[in-house]
Every structure is written in structure tokens, then in C-alpha cells.
Design a protein around this motif. Structure first.
Motif, PDB file in Angstrom:
ATOM      1  N   GLN A 181      37.571  35.787  32.620  1.00 14.73           N
ATOM      2  CA  GLN A 181      37.723  35.435  33.958  1.00 14.73           C
ATOM      3  C   GLN A 181      36.615  35.536  34.689  1.00 14.73           C
ATOM      4  OE1 GLN A 181      41.146  37.108  36.082  1.00 14.73           O
ATOM      5  NE2 GLN A 181      41.227  35.465  37.577  1.00 14.73           N
ATOM      6  N   ARG A 182      36.018  34.250  35.305  1.00 11.29           N
ATOM      7  CA  ARG A 182      34.787  34.333  36.210  1.00 11.29           C
ATOM      8  C   ARG A 182      35.304  34.160  37.598  1.00 11.29           C
ATOM      9  NH1 ARG A 182      31.569  29.763  35.298  1.00 11.29           N
ATOM     10  NH2 ARG A 182      33.352  28.338  35.196  1.00 11.29           N
ATOM     11  N   GLY A 183      36.402  33.988  37.911  1.00 13.57           N
ATOM     12  CA  GLY A 183      36.807  33.742  39.206  1.00 13.57           C
ATOM     13  C   GLY A 183      38.317  33.528  39.409  1.00 13.57           C
ATOM     14  N   ARG A 184      38.693  33.086  40.670  1.00 15.62           N
ATOM     15  CA  ARG A 184      40.207  33.062  40.714  1.00 15.62           C
ATOM     16  C   ARG A 184      41.009  32.108  39.727  1.00 15.62           C
ATOM     17  NH1 ARG A 184      44.145  30.513  44.447  1.00 15.62           N
ATOM     18  NH2 ARG A 184      45.936  31.970  44.619  1.00 15.62           N
TER      19      ARG A 184
END
Length: 190
Positions: A88-91
Motif C-alpha cells: 500500500q502506497r497511500g489510502r
């Protein structure tokens, strides 16, 4: 049974599932190694969500494989040398990284993944969805030349999951035929 997610193993005959993990953490997203010797899974049992592996025995001790943070799943390469890790890189931003199977530095190879649910790896490449919403694309990242090709555009919202046949003959994904909520009015209800 303890209020957290665990990895369980069952047989094609449908015997009672056998619980493999007993941590107070959430253990999710199990995948098999290509030779069937290991089960990779994601867990938040230490400082962050990482990929772990264990033999398919209830008394096996899981071994941490990643140290990258926010690792939600892993798929072993056909030759057993590499691991494709979903991070996961962000929301709402996900990517796939390639790393050595025994751990180490990785390289980001797919950057536009819809979620950890929407990816599968075969011997020749990675199938993935860019979005679960209509207009999202099913794409194919080819290992041989690094090309990334759109295969189709979604007409309906996709649900959970994507699976590719090992011989690349088909890809399965879910869709919602009806994606609405209905309000019902009942008269003379007693």
C-alpha cells in the motif's frame, strides 16, 4: 475464534478447517509457494503489516519475509526465486514490488493497482485491475519485455478478487450485476 483473522487449511474433501496461525494479530491473504512447501501471508503481528511464510503445519513457526511496511500479499515466481509483494502506497494507492524470495531490497514494477484484492501472478506476467469501478482496466504486465497492456475496460463495478489461470488462458474477476440499495415500504405491518 479469538476475534482476529487467522490462516486455516482445509482439504478438497471439505474436512474441518485446521487453524495454522494463533497470533493475536490479523493474518490474511494466504498464497502458496509454487512447490507447495510454504504458505505466504500478510500479518500485523509486529511493527507494521508484513509478509510472513510458514509450512502448512499447525506447529510451524512463521518467519518474517519483508521489512518494507504495508505489505498485504505475496506471490512467488514460477522459478521460486522472486516474490511479488503487494504494498500500500497511500489510502487508495497500491503497487507490486519484486524482491528476492528470502528477503532483501525490492523494485516497484506495477504502480497503478486498485487494491490488494485485484492482482494475480503467473509465470509470464501480472494481471491486475486499475480500479474496481466502471471504466477501470484489466491490465497485463509482461515479464519478458516489461510491457503493460490493457486487456479490457470494466463495464460494471468489480467485487473482491482476481485470479489468472496458470497457463494464461483465462482471467477470472467478480462483478456486481445489481449495485443498488432499495427502500421498501410495508403497509399494515403488525
Amino acid at each position: 475464534p479469538d476475534g482476529n483473522l487467522d490462516i486455516c487449511l482445509t482439504t478438497p474433501g471439505g474436512l474441518e478447517p485446521r487453524r495454522l496461525t494463533f497470533s493475536a494479530a490479523h493474518d490474511t491473504h494466504p498464497t502458496w509457494s509454487r512447490d507447495g512447501a510454504w504458505i505466504y501471508f500478510s500479518s500485523n503481528r509486529e511493527d507494521s503489516r508484513q509478509v510472513w511464510r510458514m509450512t502448512p503445519d499447525a506447529d510451524a513457526v512463521p518467519v518474517r519475509v519483508t521489512s518494507c511496511g504495508d505489505a498485504w500479499g505475496a506471490y512467488e515466481s514460477a522459478d521460486g526465486r522472486s516474490l511479488y509483494v503487494v504494498r500500500q502506497r497511500g489510502r487508495d494507492a497500491w503497487s507490486v514490488w519484486k524482491m528476492p524470495v528470502d528477503g532483501g531490497e525490492g523494485t516497484e514494477i506495477v504502480t497503478d493497482l486498485a487494491s490488494h484484492w485485484f492482482v494475480d501472478v503467473t509465470a509470464t506476467g501480472i494481471y491486475y485491475l486499475t480500479s474496481a469501478l466502471p471504466g477501470g482496466q484489466l491490465r497485463y504486465h509482461r515479464f519478458a519485455d516489461g510491457s503493460d497492456t490493457p486487456l479490457l475496460t470494466l463495464e460494471k463495478r468489480s467485487g473482491f478478487g482476481l485470479a489468472a489461470c496458470p497457463d494464461d488462458s483465462c482471467v477470472l474477476y467478480t462483478t456486481y450485476d445489481v449495485d443498488t440499495t432499495e427502500l421498501m415500504y410495508v403497509e399494515r405491518f403488525r
